[in-house]
Write an enzyme that holds these catalytic residues in place. Structure first.
Site, short mmCIF file in Angstrom:
data_model
loop_
_atom_site.label_atom_id
_atom_site.label_comp_id
_atom_site.label_asym_id
_atom_site.label_seq_id
_atom_site.Cartn_x
_atom_site.Cartn_y
_atom_site.Cartn_z
N TYR A 168 33.01 36.22 35.94
CA TYR A 168 32.34 37.49 35.61
C TYR A 168 33.42 38.51 35.26
O TYR A 168 34.42 38.64 35.98
CB TYR A 168 31.51 37.98 36.79
CG TYR A 168 30.90 39.35 36.60
CD1 TYR A 168 29.83 39.54 35.73
CD2 TYR A 168 31.39 40.45 37.30
CE1 TYR A 168 29.27 40.79 35.55
CE2 TYR A 168 30.83 41.71 37.14
CZ TYR A 168 29.77 41.87 36.26
OH TYR A 168 29.21 43.12 36.08
N ASP A 263 41.96 38.20 34.15
CA ASP A 263 41.16 39.26 34.77
C ASP A 263 41.43 39.23 36.26
O ASP A 263 40.92 38.39 37.00
CB ASP A 263 39.68 39.00 34.47
CG ASP A 263 38.76 40.02 35.14
OD1 ASP A 263 39.25 40.83 35.96
OD2 ASP A 263 37.54 39.99 34.86
N LYS A 291 39.64 48.10 41.19
CA LYS A 291 39.34 48.19 42.61
C LYS A 291 40.51 48.62 43.48
O LYS A 291 40.61 49.76 43.90
CB LYS A 291 38.78 46.85 43.12
CG LYS A 291 37.49 46.39 42.46
CD LYS A 291 37.04 45.03 42.99
CE LYS A 291 35.83 44.48 42.29
NZ LYS A 291 34.60 45.20 42.54
#
Length: 456
Positions: A168, A263, A291
């Site tokens: 994702y 990623d 994050k």
């Protein structure tokens, strides 16, 4: 005292465990807040997984966090292994992060102009990460990935992107796709509102399948701008890949003039300061982060060589902008957090803590012949109701096993342990988790597993 607690809670012990379900915690205030939220937001939430659709009960509305613990609106206290989905590697409300944020806020919260704090955080990252030479701050992991894809297309002058089923990369249109039938396929949209023309530029293959990758490059020769992968896939279970496979990606990209994008929105600064690139010692062309570099505030970034980053506006023709990019308060939180991560032995101690925790749980499950595995890397772990020694592909996850996770999650919540509300989500250990926290959690997990497998 700690030794006696450890002995009491040891997975090696043969004493009986509780196989009676705990009474459900009170969710009265959370339920009231949720009912009101549903009149304001789609599904009552601002991000879908928060709706608790995959587990029992209404969502818990969190009121406070401190260290390794959180409290909900009803006053229930939990040991937290979600850690805001990963970024709180120092735990909740860390003193040094909080004090740095308050200090910087005294001078204002947003300028839409350069500040010295951007330089300070960038220097902290670049001086300690040999895999990138320049970076650009943004406000989320999704924004970082979206920008990296555009950069790859602009740099290579190609349009097609190759991604993997089970990875994702945020909710950008071109990547909200899933595999169709066949070894190599164009993706099928996984969301309404994504134009077919966007999806037709995205090729989707299974993880850990060299044959599919080779076929894709033969079929779309000189058309693929980039391969994008979570080098540590952690959004759909923890699908740990072998280094040899990741090196294969590096090699096939180099041979075909295609960029390799890691990623690392979850793995970056989690498994080590240099993330998965450093863990595996494989150099991608572009890396995205998110994050964790915000210390709990919204920050993301993407980075690459100076040559590739030279294509980003205003130096080059790849446009990307953002009013809150490099926001001073977010930069302050990142500076405070990353400074702590650079302390000698930080990752050694944190990763050892996770390893000891998950190994004890696995020993317990194995001794009882439970169909249950704990997968882990760095300070990330994943509980799977399976007997497979490893799971490297999304399609190898047994969807039916999620019913067991649903019961498991309920029992843990009732015992004061908070995991993400989905069996596909990973968990995180923070430096704030104490030995007593971990021993209490192990006991709760042992009880809950016995109930899932043997309870009535």
């Amino acid at each position: 005292m700690l030794d006696s607690i450890k002995k009491m809670f040891s997975g090696e012990a043969n004493e009986p465990v509780n196989t009676t379900g705990k009474p459900d915690i009170s969710r009265e205030k959370s339920a009231e807040l949720y009912a009101k939220a549903k009149t304001y937001f789609p599904g009552g939430v601002n991000s879908p997984v928060r709706a608790f659709k995959s587990v029992y009960g209404t969502p818990l509305f969190i009121q406070k966090g401190d260290g390794s613990h959180i409290w909900d609106a009803d006053g229930n206290e939990f040991i937290d292994y979600c850690c805001s989905w990963g970024p709180l590697i120092l735990g909740h409300n860390n003193t040094k992060v909080r004090e740095k944020v308050i200090e910087v806020m005294q001078n204002g919260m947003s300028f839409g102009a350069p500040t010295a704090l951007e330089n300070e955080l960038a220097e902290l990252i670049l001086k300690n990460n040999k895999f990138i030479e320049k970076l650009r701050f943004v406000s989320s992991g999704t924004e970082a990935v979206m920008s990296a894809i555009r950069l790859a297309r602009g740099y290579t002058k190609r349009d097609k992107i190759l991604k993997f089923e089970g990875c994702y990369h945020g909710h950008t249109d071109a990547l909200l796709v899933k595999a169709g039938s066949g070894l190599v396929t164009f993706g099928e949209t996984s969301s309404a509102g994504v134009p077919k023309a966007f999806v037709d530029e995205t090729i989707v293959v299974s993880l850990n399948d060299k044959e599919a990758l080779t076929l894709a490059f033969n079929e779309f020769k000189d058309q693929i701008a980039a391969i994008i992968i979570e080098p540590i896939p952690a959004n759909n279970g923890l699908l740990l890949q072998e280094k040899e496979y990741l090196q294969f990606l590096r090699d096939i990209c180099t041979q075909n003039g295609t960029l390799l994008i890691f990623d690392e929105v979850i793995s970056g600064f989690r498994v080590g300061f240099e993330g998965a690139a450093g863990y595996y010692q494989i150099k991608p062309d572009i890396i995205t982060y998110g994050k964790i570099i915000g210390g709990g505030l919204p920050v993301g970034c993407y980075g690459a060589s100076a040559e590739i980053m030279g294509n980003v506006s205003p130096d080059g023709g790849v446009y990307q902008a953002g009013t809150l990019s490099g926001n001073p308060v977010a930069m302050a939180a990142g500076i405070a957090q990353l400074t702590e991560l650079l302390r000698m032995g930080f990752y050694r101690d944190l990763n050892n803590k996770r390893e000891e925790f998950t190994e004890a749980i696995q020993r317990f499950a194995t001794a009882r012949n439970y169909k249950f595995k704990v997968f882990g890397i760095g300070s990330i772990f994943w509980f799977a109701f399976t007997d497979k020694e490893y799971i490297r592909k999304a399609e190898d996850i047994d969807a039916a096993s999620m019913e067991k996770f649903k019961k498991f999650h309920r029992e843990l919540i009732n015992r004061g342990i908070y995991l993400g509300p989905s069996g596909y989500e990973v968990g995180f250990i923070s430096s704030a988790h104490t030995k007593i926290d971990l021993e209490k959690t192990k006991r709760a997990i042992f009880d809950s597993l016995d109930l899932v497998f043997n309870g009535k």
